[in-house]
Design a protein around this motif. Structure first.
Motif, PDB file in Angstrom:
ATOM      1  N   ASP A 116      51.627  32.834  58.876  1.00 32.50           N
ATOM      2  CA  ASP A 116      52.982  32.337  59.614  1.00 32.50           C
ATOM      3  C   ASP A 116      52.893  30.696  59.476  1.00 32.50           C
ATOM      4  O   ASP A 116      54.183  30.029  59.094  1.00 32.50           O
ATOM      5  CB  ASP A 116      53.355  32.666  61.055  1.00 32.50           C
ATOM      6  CG  ASP A 116      53.564  34.251  61.168  1.00 32.50           C
ATOM      7  OD1 ASP A 116      54.025  34.859  60.049  1.00 32.50           O
ATOM      8  OD2 ASP A 116      53.120  34.543  62.480  1.00 32.50           O
ATOM      9  N   LYS A 117      51.584  30.191  59.548  1.00 33.60           N
ATOM     10  CA  LYS A 117      51.623  28.710  59.598  1.00 33.60           C
ATOM     11  C   LYS A 117      51.332  27.930  58.141  1.00 33.60           C
ATOM     12  O   LYS A 117      51.821  26.885  57.927  1.00 33.60           O
ATOM     13  CB  LYS A 117      50.534  28.250  60.698  1.00 33.60           C
ATOM     14  CG  LYS A 117      50.593  28.574  61.949  1.00 33.60           C
ATOM     15  CD  LYS A 117      51.829  28.073  62.645  1.00 33.60           C
ATOM     16  CE  LYS A 117      51.862  28.808  64.012  1.00 33.60           C
ATOM     17  NZ  LYS A 117      53.002  28.269  64.694  1.00 33.60           N
ATOM     18  N   MET A 118      51.269  29.028  57.127  1.00 31.82           N
ATOM     19  CA  MET A 118      51.114  28.461  55.890  1.00 31.82           C
ATOM     20  C   MET A 118      52.222  27.795  55.253  1.00 31.82           C
ATOM     21  O   MET A 118      52.307  26.888  54.641  1.00 31.82           O
ATOM     22  CB  MET A 118      50.616  29.802  54.824  1.00 31.82           C
ATOM     23  CG  MET A 118      49.087  30.158  55.089  1.00 31.82           C
ATOM     24  SD  MET A 118      47.928  29.129  54.928  1.00 31.82           S
ATOM     25  CE  MET A 118      47.977  28.741  52.896  1.00 31.82           C
ATOM     26  N   ASN A 119      53.360  28.218  55.631  1.00 27.03           N
ATOM     27  CA  ASN A 119      54.802  27.552  55.103  1.00 27.03           C
ATOM     28  C   ASN A 119      54.803  26.258  55.587  1.00 27.03           C
ATOM     29  O   ASN A 119      55.318  25.273  55.186  1.00 27.03           O
ATOM     30  CB  ASN A 119      55.879  28.181  55.453  1.00 27.03           C
ATOM     31  CG  ASN A 119      55.837  29.843  54.827  1.00 27.03           C
ATOM     32  OD1 ASN A 119      55.386  29.907  53.684  1.00 27.03           O
ATOM     33  ND2 ASN A 119      56.309  30.717  55.622  1.00 27.03           N
ATOM     34  N   ASP A 120      54.451  26.219  56.876  1.00 28.25           N
ATOM     35  CA  ASP A 120      54.421  24.873  57.582  1.00 28.25           C
ATOM     36  C   ASP A 120      53.329  23.885  56.720  1.00 28.25           C
ATOM     37  O   ASP A 120      53.580  22.401  56.494  1.00 28.25           O
ATOM     38  CB  ASP A 120      54.276  24.720  59.007  1.00 28.25           C
ATOM     39  CG  ASP A 120      55.286  25.549  59.973  1.00 28.25           C
ATOM     40  OD1 ASP A 120      56.431  25.457  59.068  1.00 28.25           O
ATOM     41  OD2 ASP A 120      54.796  26.048  60.851  1.00 28.25           O
ATOM     42  N   LEU A 140      53.733  20.060  54.784  1.00 29.91           N
ATOM     43  CA  LEU A 140      52.759  18.801  54.923  1.00 29.91           C
ATOM     44  C   LEU A 140      52.378  18.485  53.815  1.00 29.91           C
ATOM     45  O   LEU A 140      51.942  17.422  53.566  1.00 29.91           O
ATOM     46  CB  LEU A 140      51.847  19.335  56.104  1.00 29.91           C
ATOM     47  CG  LEU A 140      52.413  19.518  57.490  1.00 29.91           C
ATOM     48  CD1 LEU A 140      51.360  19.889  58.400  1.00 29.91           C
ATOM     49  CD2 LEU A 140      53.098  18.185  57.951  1.00 29.91           C
ATOM     50  N   LYS A 141      51.733  19.523  52.863  1.00 28.04           N
ATOM     51  CA  LYS A 141      50.840  19.035  51.515  1.00 28.04           C
ATOM     52  C   LYS A 141      52.048  18.513  50.873  1.00 28.04           C
ATOM     53  O   LYS A 141      51.610  17.474  50.120  1.00 28.04           O
ATOM     54  CB  LYS A 141      50.440  20.278  51.006  1.00 28.04           C
ATOM     55  CG  LYS A 141      49.171  20.913  51.704  1.00 28.04           C
ATOM     56  CD  LYS A 141      48.642  22.344  50.861  1.00 28.04           C
ATOM     57  CE  LYS A 141      47.304  22.795  51.661  1.00 28.04           C
ATOM     58  NZ  LYS A 141      46.926  23.790  50.754  1.00 28.04           N
ATOM     59  N   GLU A 142      53.203  18.835  50.773  1.00 25.57           N
ATOM     60  CA  GLU A 142      54.112  18.236  49.697  1.00 25.57           C
ATOM     61  C   GLU A 142      54.347  16.686  50.222  1.00 25.57           C
ATOM     62  O   GLU A 142      54.306  15.842  49.418  1.00 25.57           O
ATOM     63  CB  GLU A 142      55.766  18.890  49.974  1.00 25.57           C
ATOM     64  CG  GLU A 142      55.558  20.218  49.282  1.00 25.57           C
ATOM     65  CD  GLU A 142      56.952  20.932  49.564  1.00 25.57           C
ATOM     66  OE1 GLU A 142      57.628  20.425  50.079  1.00 25.57           O
ATOM     67  OE2 GLU A 142      57.011  22.012  48.734  1.00 25.57           O
ATOM     68  N   ILE A 157      47.991  16.722  60.513  1.00 22.05           N
ATOM     69  CA  ILE A 157      46.999  17.769  60.420  1.00 22.05           C
ATOM     70  C   ILE A 157      46.797  18.364  61.985  1.00 22.05           C
ATOM     71  O   ILE A 157      46.700  19.614  62.171  1.00 22.05           O
ATOM     72  CB  ILE A 157      45.688  17.102  60.119  1.00 22.05           C
ATOM     73  CG1 ILE A 157      45.923  16.766  58.698  1.00 22.05           C
ATOM     74  CG2 ILE A 157      44.483  18.025  60.313  1.00 22.05           C
ATOM     75  CD1 ILE A 157      44.766  15.960  58.160  1.00 22.05           C
ATOM     76  N   MET A 158      46.908  17.383  63.153  1.00 19.78           N
ATOM     77  CA  MET A 158      46.580  17.976  64.276  1.00 19.78           C
ATOM     78  C   MET A 158      47.891  18.937  64.962  1.00 19.78           C
ATOM     79  O   MET A 158      47.658  19.828  65.381  1.00 19.78           O
ATOM     80  CB  MET A 158      46.552  16.941  65.417  1.00 19.78           C
ATOM     81  CG  MET A 158      45.177  16.171  65.239  1.00 19.78           C
ATOM     82  SD  MET A 158      45.340  14.539  66.413  1.00 19.78           S
ATOM     83  CE  MET A 158      45.324  15.337  67.807  1.00 19.78           C
ATOM     84  N   LYS A 159      49.009  18.495  64.199  1.00 16.91           N
ATOM     85  CA  LYS A 159      50.249  19.304  64.684  1.00 16.91           C
ATOM     86  C   LYS A 159      50.097  20.818  63.765  1.00 16.91           C
ATOM     87  O   LYS A 159      50.515  21.721  64.583  1.00 16.91           O
ATOM     88  CB  LYS A 159      51.595  18.467  64.239  1.00 16.91           C
ATOM     89  CG  LYS A 159      51.840  17.366  65.206  1.00 16.91           C
ATOM     90  CD  LYS A 159      53.210  16.846  64.753  1.00 16.91           C
ATOM     91  CE  LYS A 159      53.438  15.518  65.673  1.00 16.91           C
ATOM     92  NZ  LYS A 159      54.893  14.965  65.120  1.00 16.91           N
ATOM     93  N   ALA A 160      49.668  20.492  62.643  1.00 15.13           N
ATOM     94  CA  ALA A 160      49.499  21.905  61.858  1.00 15.13           C
ATOM     95  C   ALA A 160      48.287  22.653  62.633  1.00 15.13           C
ATOM     96  O   ALA A 160      48.797  23.967  62.720  1.00 15.13           O
ATOM     97  CB  ALA A 160      49.058  21.432  60.445  1.00 15.13           C
ATOM     98  N   ASP A 161      47.444  22.059  62.912  1.00 17.40           N
ATOM     99  CA  ASP A 161      46.264  23.078  63.773  1.00 17.40           C
ATOM    100  C   ASP A 161      47.001  23.643  64.821  1.00 17.40           C
ATOM    101  O   ASP A 161      46.619  24.651  65.237  1.00 17.40           O
ATOM    102  CB  ASP A 161      45.212  21.994  63.975  1.00 17.40           C
ATOM    103  CG  ASP A 161      44.194  21.494  62.711  1.00 17.40           C
ATOM    104  OD1 ASP A 161      44.539  22.434  61.899  1.00 17.40           O
ATOM    105  OD2 ASP A 161      43.683  20.780  62.632  1.00 17.40           O
ATOM    106  N   ALA A 162      47.423  22.693  65.817  1.00 19.25           N
ATOM    107  CA  ALA A 162      48.395  23.003  67.074  1.00 19.25           C
ATOM    108  C   ALA A 162      49.212  24.312  66.682  1.00 19.25           C
ATOM    109  O   ALA A 162      49.369  25.306  67.612  1.00 19.25           O
ATOM    110  CB  ALA A 162      48.930  22.121  67.772  1.00 19.25           C
ATOM    111  N   LEU A 163      50.047  24.164  65.549  1.00 18.07           N
ATOM    112  CA  LEU A 163      50.906  25.206  65.331  1.00 18.07           C
ATOM    113  C   LEU A 163      50.218  26.654  64.802  1.00 18.07           C
ATOM    114  O   LEU A 163      50.689  27.886  64.965  1.00 18.07           O
ATOM    115  CB  LEU A 163      51.877  24.716  64.252  1.00 18.07           C
ATOM    116  CG  LEU A 163      52.953  23.711  64.761  1.00 18.07           C
ATOM    117  CD1 LEU A 163      53.637  23.276  63.516  1.00 18.07           C
ATOM    118  CD2 LEU A 163      53.602  24.386  65.844  1.00 18.07           C
TER     119      LEU A 163
END
Length: 636
Positions: A492-496, A500-502, A630-636
C-alpha cells in the motif's frame, strides 16, 4: 619657518607619529629612471686594497665590508669554514645537489655522481664557467693563470672563505676537492638568490618603462617638497590630521607613475578564485590519501595476525625439534663413550703387542681373534646404521603425525573461536576452558582428561542449543505470519514511495545541472590561468630586455671612468643620498603593497568562509527536507 619651527621644538611634543614616513616614501619608483644619469664610480685596479662599491659602502650578512658590484669581503682576517667538508656523507649530499642543479639548468656536458667524486681540472673549469654565466652571461673563462683568476673571481663576488692557488692544480685530489666543492655549492646558492631577486623585480613590471627620464627624481622631489611644505604649514597652524593632503599627494604620485588600480583589483580577485580552487583540490586529495592509508593499515594488521600465528606454530615446532635434538645428543654421547672405551682398549693391546715377544702360534691366534673382532665390529656398525635409519624413519613418521595433530588442533581452535568457546571469558564458554594445550608431557591420561573436560560440557551445550532452536522455530512461524501482514501494508505504501522517488529524481536533475555549470566555470578559470601564464612570460621577456639595457648602460659608464674621477666629492655625496632615498622609497612601497595584499587576502578569506557557510546551510536544509520525506514514508 626655521625660526618658528625651532621655537616649537622646545615647547610642544611631536604630534604626528613617525610612521607617516611610510606614506611619504610610498612611491613606486621606476627601475630605469633611478639610474638615469648617475655618476657611477668605477672600481680601481685589482691590486688596490681600497675599492669602491657600485652602491657605495655596504656590509654583508656577517657584518663584514663588501666591495665591487656584488660586494667582496674586506680585511685580511681569514674566516674558518664552519661546514663539515671532511664528512663523507656531507660531501655526497653536496655532490648530489651539484649534479641535480646542473641537470636542471641544462648543463651541456654529461655529469653523474660517479664522475663528480674526483673530477679533472678541465671538467671543473667547464662547470665553473657554466655556473658563473648564470650570474654574468658575458663572462668568458680566462685562458691564462687559472689558479689565480678563479680564487680572485670568487673573492670579488663575496666568497667568505680562502681558496688557495694550490687547489687549482689538482682539483680532484681528496684533500682539495671538498674545498672546491664547497665553493661551487656557495656559487649555486648565489645563483639561486640572484634569480629570486630578478623574479621579485616583477613587482614593478606593470609600471611603464618611462620614455621620458625623470632626471635624478626631480619631479618626485618637487611633489615631495610641495607636500612637505603644505603639511608643515597646516601643522604649525595646529592641525594633526592631513587626510586631504595625503589623498592629493597619492593621487599625484599615481598620475606621475601611471598606477593601474583596476589591474591590481582584477589580479586580487583571480588570486582569490585560484586559492579557493587549490584548497578544494587539496581537501579532495587529502581524503583520498586518508582512505588509502586506512586500507593499507587494515592490510598490515591482517598480515601481522598471520605472522603472529605463524610465529607461534614455528615456536611449537622448534620446541619439538629441540626435544628430539636432546635425545639424539644423548645417544651420540653414549656412542662417544663406547668409542672412547674401544680406543683405550686398542691402545692397551698395541702397547702389549709392542712390549712382548710372541711366537708364530700366538701371532696366528691374535690375527684370527683380530679378524673375528673386526667381523664383530662390522656387524655392530651395520646394526648401528640400521638402528639410526630406523630411528630417523620413526622421527619422520612422528613429525608427520604431530603435524597432522597440530593441524586438527588448530582447526578445532578456529572452530571454537568462531563458536565463541575460547578463551574462558568468551560469550558461550560459561567460564569453562575448552582450549587444548599440547605439551611435551602429554599422554593418554591427559587426553582422557581433555575428553572429560570438553565432551561433557559440549553435549550439554548441544542439548541446550537444540531446545533454543525449537523455541526459535516456533517464534519464526509467528513472525512469518506477521511479515505477511506487514508485506500487505508495504504494497500500500509503494505508491507513496514512487511519488517521493519522482521528487528525488527532479532534485537529482537539478543537482546535475548545477554540476555542469560548475564544470563550465572551471573551464573558464583554466582559460584565465593560461592567459595569466602568457602574461607572465611577456613580463619575463620585458625584464630580460631591461637587464640587457642596464648592462649596456653599465658598460658605457665604465668607459667614462676617467671623466668620473674629476667630479667633486659633493656630487658623489648627492648621488649616494639619491640612491639611499630611492632604496628607502622602494622598500617602503614594497611593505605597503605587501600589507595591502595581506588585507585583501584576509578580506577575501572572510568572504569565502561566509559563502561556504551559506552553501553548507542550504545543503543542510536540502538534506533535512529529504530526511523528512523518508521519515514520513517510513511512518506511513
Amino acid at each position: 619657518m626655521n625660526r618658528v619651527s625651532g621655537s616649537r621644538q622646545s615647547v610642544l611634543p611631536q604630534r604626528v607619529s613617525e610612521n607617516r614616513t611610510s606614506l611619504v616614501n610610498a612611491t613606486p619608483q621606476s627601475k630605469d629612471s633611478a639610474f638615469g644619469k648617475l655618476n657611477i664610480p668605477k672600481p680601481q685596479s685589482g691590486t688596490s686594497d681600497r675599492r669602491t662599491s657600485f652602491f657605495g659602502k655596504r656590509f654583508s650578512g656577517a657584518g663584514m665590508p663588501r666591495n665591487s658590484t656584488f660586494g667582496t669581503f674586506g680585511g685580511t682576517e681569514k674566516v674558518k669554514d664552519p661546514r663539515p667538508l671532511h664528512d663523507k656523507s656531507f660531501i655526497q649530499q653536496c655532490i648530489k645537489h651539484l649534479c641535480e642543479f646542473l641537470s636542471e639548468q641544462g648543463f651541456p656536458g654529461t655529469v653523474s655522481i660517479k664522475s663528480l667524486q674526483s673530477p679533472s681540472t678541465k671538467e671543473f673549469l667547464k662547470i665553473f664557467e657554466f655556473i658563473y654565466t648564470l650570474l654574468d652571461p658575458t663572462f668568458q673563462m680566462p685562458t691564462s693563470k687559472i689558479e689565480e683568476e678563479i680564487p680572485r673571481i670568487l673573492r670579488d663576488i663575496g666568497y667568505p672563505f680562502a681558496l688557495p692557488k694550490s687547489s687549482m692544480y689538482s682539483v680532484g685530489a681528496p684533500h682539495t676537492w671538498p674545498q672546491v666543492l664547497g665553493a661551487l655549492i656557495w656559487l649555486i646558492d648565489t645563483v639561486k638568490l640572484f634569480s629570486n631577486m630578478k623574479e621579485k623585480d616583477l613587482l614593478f613590471s606593470d609600471f611603464p618603462e618611462s620614455h621620458t627620464e625623470i632626471e635624478e627624481g626631480l619631479e618626485f622631489n618637487k611633489l615631495f617638497l610641495d607636500y612637505t611644505a603644505e603639511t608643515y604649514n597646516r601643522f604649525m597652524q595646529g592641525a594633526d590630521v592631513f587626510e586631504e593632503e595625503d589623498r592629493e599627494y597619492i593621487a599625484k604620485l599615481k598620475k606621475l607613475y601611471n598606477v593601474d588600480e583596476v589591474m591590481l583589483e582584477s589580479l586580487a580577485e583571480k588570486h582569490r578564485i585560484l586559492s579557493e580552487e587549490a584548497e578544494r583540490l587539496e581537501k579532495e586529495s587529502q581524503a583520498d590519501r586518508l582512505m588509502a592509508k586506512r586500507t593499507e593499515k587494515l592490510k598490515r594488521q591482517t598480515d601481522l595476525q598471520k605472522l603472529q600465528s605463524y610465529r607461534s606454530n614455528l615456536e611449537s615446532f622448534k620446541s619439538s625439534l629441540e626435544t628430539k635434538a636432546m635425545g639424539i645428543s644423548e645417544d651420540l654421547e653414549a656412542i662417544d663413550l663406547q668409542m672412547e672405551t674401544l680406543r683405550q682398549e686398542k691402545e692397551r693391546l698395541q702397547h702389549i703387542l709392542l712390549n712382548q715377544k710372541f711366537s708364530p702360534a700366538d701371532i696366528e691366534r691374535i690375527n684370527r681373534e683380530r679378524n673375528e673382532l673386526q667381523q664383530t665390529i662390522n656387524s655392530l656398525t651395520l646394526s648401528l646404521e640400521e638402528a639410526e635409519q630406523h630411528m630417523w624413519n620413526e622421527e619422520i613418521a612422528l613429525a608427520k603425525v604431530k603435524e597432522e595433530a597440530e593441524m586438527e588442533l588448530a582447526e578445532y581452535h578456529n572452530l571454537a573461536r568462531k563458536l565463541k568457546l575460547i578463551p574462558t571469558c568468551a560469550e558461550n564458554a560459561c567460564g569453562r576452558d575448552f582450549e587444548i594445550k599440547i605439551t611435551s608431557e602429554c599422554g593418554p591420561s591427559t587426553m582422557a582428561q581433555y575428553k572429560v573436560q570438553i565432551l561433557n560440557p559440549l553435549h550439554n551445550m548441544i542439548s541446550e542449543v537444540e531446545e533454543e532452536i525449537s523455541i526459535l522455530s516456533n517464534k519464526k512461524l509467528s513472525l512469518e505470519e506477521a511479515v505477511e501482514q506487514v508485506r500487505s501494508n508495504i504494497t500500500d505504501k509503494m505508491n507513496d514511495l514512487k511519488d517521493l522517488k519522482e521528487q528525488i529524481g527532479k532534485l537529482d536533475e537539478q543537482l546535475e545541472q548545477d554540476m555542469q555549470e560548475t564544470a563550465r566555470e572551471e573551464e573558464k578559470w583554466a582559460a584565465e590561468m593560461k592567459s595569466m601564464e602568457n602574461h607572465k612570460k611577456l613580463l619575463e621577456k620585458k625584464v630580460t630586455d631591461g637587464y640587457d639595457n642596464a648592462l649596456e648602460q653599465l658598460t658605457a659608464a665604465q668607459q667614462q671612468y676617467h671623466l668620473v674621477l674629476q667630479e667633486t666629492n659633493e656630487q658623489r655625496r648627492s648621488v649616494v643620498n639619491n640612491l639611499h632615498s630611492l632604496f628607502t622609497t622602494a622598500a617602503d612601497h614594497l611593505s605597503i603593497v605587501e600589507k595591502f595584499l595581506d588585507d585583501q587576502h584576509k578580506r577575501m578569506n572572510r568572504v569565502y568562509k561566509k559563502s561556504i557557510q551559506e552553501a553548507d546551510t542550504e545543503l543542510k536544509e536540502l538534506k533535512e527536507m529529504v530526511e523528512n520525506y523518508i521519515m514520513k514514508a517510513d511512518a506511513l
